[in-house]
Write a protein that holds these residues in place. Structure first.
Motif, PDB file in Angstrom:
ATOM      1  N   UNK A  69      -4.081 -51.162 -11.952  1.00 36.06           N
ATOM      2  CA  UNK A  69      -4.402 -50.892 -10.888  1.00 36.06           C
ATOM      3  C   UNK A  69      -3.166 -50.099 -10.408  1.00 36.06           C
ATOM      4  N   UNK A  70      -3.424 -48.720 -10.908  1.00 39.95           N
ATOM      5  CA  UNK A  70      -2.144 -47.881  -9.228  1.00 39.95           C
ATOM      6  C   UNK A  70      -2.832 -47.655  -8.808  1.00 39.95           C
ATOM      7  N   UNK A  71      -2.522 -47.566  -7.423  1.00 37.83           N
ATOM      8  CA  UNK A  71      -3.121 -47.324  -6.271  1.00 37.83           C
ATOM      9  C   UNK A  71      -4.768 -47.036  -6.435  1.00 37.83           C
ATOM     10  N   UNK A  72      -5.234 -46.299  -6.199  1.00 34.92           N
ATOM     11  CA  UNK A  72      -6.924 -46.276  -6.756  1.00 34.92           C
ATOM     12  C   UNK A  72      -7.532 -45.892  -8.039  1.00 34.92           C
ATOM     13  N   UNK A  73      -6.802 -46.009  -8.571  1.00 31.26           N
ATOM     14  CA  UNK A  73      -6.768 -45.692 -10.321  1.00 31.26           C
ATOM     15  C   UNK A  73      -6.847 -47.434 -11.154  1.00 31.26           C
ATOM     16  N   UNK A  74      -7.613 -47.499 -12.109  1.00 29.83           N
ATOM     17  CA  UNK A  74      -7.976 -48.342 -12.464  1.00 29.83           C
ATOM     18  C   UNK A  74      -8.618 -48.125 -14.000  1.00 29.83           C
ATOM     19  N   UNK A  75      -7.517 -48.703 -15.034  1.00 32.60           N
ATOM     20  CA  UNK A  75      -7.090 -48.049 -16.357  1.00 32.60           C
ATOM     21  C   UNK A  75      -7.976 -49.909 -16.799  1.00 32.60           C
ATOM     22  N   UNK A  76      -8.324 -49.832 -18.195  1.00 35.65           N
ATOM     23  CA  UNK A  76      -8.992 -50.489 -19.428  1.00 35.65           C
ATOM     24  C   UNK A  76      -8.290 -50.035 -20.177  1.00 35.65           C
ATOM     25  N   UNK A  77      -7.860 -51.333 -21.271  1.00 36.05           N
ATOM     26  CA  UNK A  77      -7.988 -50.976 -22.283  1.00 36.05           C
ATOM     27  C   UNK A  77      -7.613 -51.866 -23.487  1.00 36.05           C
ATOM     28  N   UNK A  78      -8.755 -51.544 -24.800  1.00 30.53           N
ATOM     29  CA  UNK A  78      -8.539 -53.394 -25.261  1.00 30.53           C
ATOM     30  C   UNK A  78      -7.484 -52.676 -26.720  1.00 30.53           C
ATOM     31  N   UNK A  79      -7.359 -53.612 -27.660  1.00 31.27           N
ATOM     32  CA  UNK A  79      -6.278 -53.096 -28.866  1.00 31.27           C
ATOM     33  C   UNK A  79      -6.769 -54.773 -29.569  1.00 31.27           C
ATOM     34  N   UNK A  80      -7.895 -54.568 -31.062  1.00 33.79           N
ATOM     35  CA  UNK A  80      -8.132 -54.720 -32.341  1.00 33.79           C
ATOM     36  C   UNK A  80      -6.910 -54.653 -33.215  1.00 33.79           C
ATOM     37  N   UNK A  81      -6.479 -55.657 -33.893  1.00 33.94           N
ATOM     38  CA  UNK A  81      -5.798 -55.849 -34.873  1.00 33.94           C
ATOM     39  C   UNK A  81      -5.253 -56.511 -35.761  1.00 33.94           C
ATOM     40  N   UNK A  82      -5.142 -56.816 -36.861  1.00 32.06           N
ATOM     41  CA  UNK A  82      -5.438 -57.491 -38.393  1.00 32.06           C
ATOM     42  C   UNK A  82      -4.008 -57.948 -38.469  1.00 32.06           C
ATOM     43  N   UNK A  83      -2.984 -56.790 -37.763  1.00 31.40           N
ATOM     44  CA  UNK A  83      -1.865 -57.356 -38.398  1.00 31.40           C
ATOM     45  C   UNK A  83      -0.992 -58.405 -38.235  1.00 31.40           C
ATOM     46  N   UNK A  84      -1.713 -59.749 -38.210  1.00 26.99           N
ATOM     47  CA  UNK A  84      -1.264 -60.878 -38.086  1.00 26.99           C
ATOM     48  C   UNK A  84       0.499 -60.617 -37.022  1.00 26.99           C
ATOM     49  N   UNK A  85       1.340 -61.665 -37.910  1.00 27.24           N
ATOM     50  CA  UNK A  85       2.929 -62.101 -36.689  1.00 27.24           C
ATOM     51  C   UNK A  85       2.899 -60.619 -36.060  1.00 27.24           C
ATOM     52  N   UNK A  86       3.069 -59.402 -36.698  1.00 28.72           N
ATOM     53  CA  UNK A  86       3.320 -58.083 -36.389  1.00 28.72           C
ATOM     54  C   UNK A  86       2.581 -57.580 -34.995  1.00 28.72           C
ATOM     55  N   UNK A  87       0.901 -58.518 -34.551  1.00 25.34           N
ATOM     56  CA  UNK A  87       0.483 -57.791 -34.197  1.00 25.34           C
ATOM     57  C   UNK A  87       0.786 -57.485 -32.328  1.00 25.34           C
ATOM     58  N   UNK A  88       1.230 -58.983 -32.077  1.00 31.33           N
ATOM     59  CA  UNK A  88       2.372 -58.672 -30.704  1.00 31.33           C
ATOM     60  C   UNK A  88       3.268 -57.929 -30.242  1.00 31.33           C
ATOM     61  N   UNK A  89       4.155 -57.975 -31.845  1.00 28.23           N
ATOM     62  CA  UNK A  89       5.011 -57.023 -30.427  1.00 28.23           C
ATOM     63  C   UNK A  89       4.583 -55.596 -30.502  1.00 28.23           C
ATOM     64  N   UNK A  90       3.526 -55.032 -31.662  1.00 27.49           N
ATOM     65  CA  UNK A  90       3.196 -53.885 -31.701  1.00 27.49           C
ATOM     66  C   UNK A  90       1.859 -53.852 -30.617  1.00 27.49           C
TER      67      UNK A  90
END
Length: 231
Positions: free
Chosen positions: A192-213
């Motif tokens: 949330x920022x002010x009256x704005x709301x955002x939602x994000x989804x991230x799907x990654x099969x990249x293993x250990x590198x997924x967290x950094x990405x």
């Protein structure tokens, strides 16, 4: 896991799209300090401001491509436990009480990684209240059964550690068990920022590198979201 199953998971986790944002820390409720922000207005965002808060391809590193997620006219997802409903709401295309703004979908490496964002606006304190309610549901609901498109799907919830966003944010993962041996995990951020709301989804099969990405993408989305909301 097939690309089709992953696309189905992303659609369920964002049917219209989700995504998020910047600063530093864990998946808590407070975002970047508000001291350097202009005074927040309680007025809902304009369509132009919401569109400006959505990630564009140029914000992403090389290798990403713009795509589109399927939509659905099915009834909104429902949680078996009322206290978990804010999490079930994150699996649908709409957010009750909010006006939907822009959205965007991206994929990388032939669909191995997927990112989706949607921006909404609420009147008054609605955006902050919704982020807080989702945080409470994450604590109360380590597991929840959600009816999605007529089928009950078990979902496991866990907090994640990514950069914070905006004035308040929450980050967590949702693991959907479509069938024995067919699980899909998506990392979500709501902010949330002010009256704005955002939602994000991230799907990654990249293993250990997924967290950094994931952390890098959250920062990029967060910067765009906050800048767009502030104008």
């Amino acid at each position: 896991m097939s690309v089709r199953v992953r696309r189905g998971a992303t659609a369920l986790l964002a049917l219209s799209v989700l995504c998020l944002t910047a600063a530093c820390g864990g998946g808590g409720e407070e975002g970047r300090p508000a001291a350097d922000a202009p005074a927040a207005s309680a007025e809902p965002l304009t369509a132009e401001r919401m569109a400006a808060a959505v990630l564009v391809l140029g914000d992403l590193p090389s290798g990403w491509a713009k795509t589109s997620a399927p939509t659905s006219e099915e009834p909104p997802p429902r949680a078996a436990e009322p206290e978990c409903q804010p999490l079930a709401d994150m699996l649908g295309s709409r957010v009750g009480g909010a006006e939907a703004g822009g959205s965007a979908d991206f994929q990388q490496d032939g669909g191995r990684a997927e990112l989706t964002q949607q921006v909404f606006t609420f009147p008054g304190s609605g955006a902050a209240d919704r982020v807080a309610a989702i945080g409470e549901a994450v604590e109360a609901c380590p597991t929840v059964n959600v009816t999605v498109e007529g089928s009950e799907v078990p979902v496991k919830i866990a907090r994640t550690d990514v950069p914070k966003i905006g004035q308040s944010s929450q980050s967590f993962s949702m693991t959907l068990a479509f069938a024995p041996g067919a699980e899909v995990t998506a990392d979500l951020v709501v902010a949330q920022e002010g009256t704005g709301f955002t939602r994000v989804a991230f799907v990654n099969d990249g293993g250990a590198e997924a967290g950094k990405a994931r952390a890098d993408l959250v920062t990029r989305v967060g910067d765009r979201f906050v800048e767009g909301v502030r104008g």
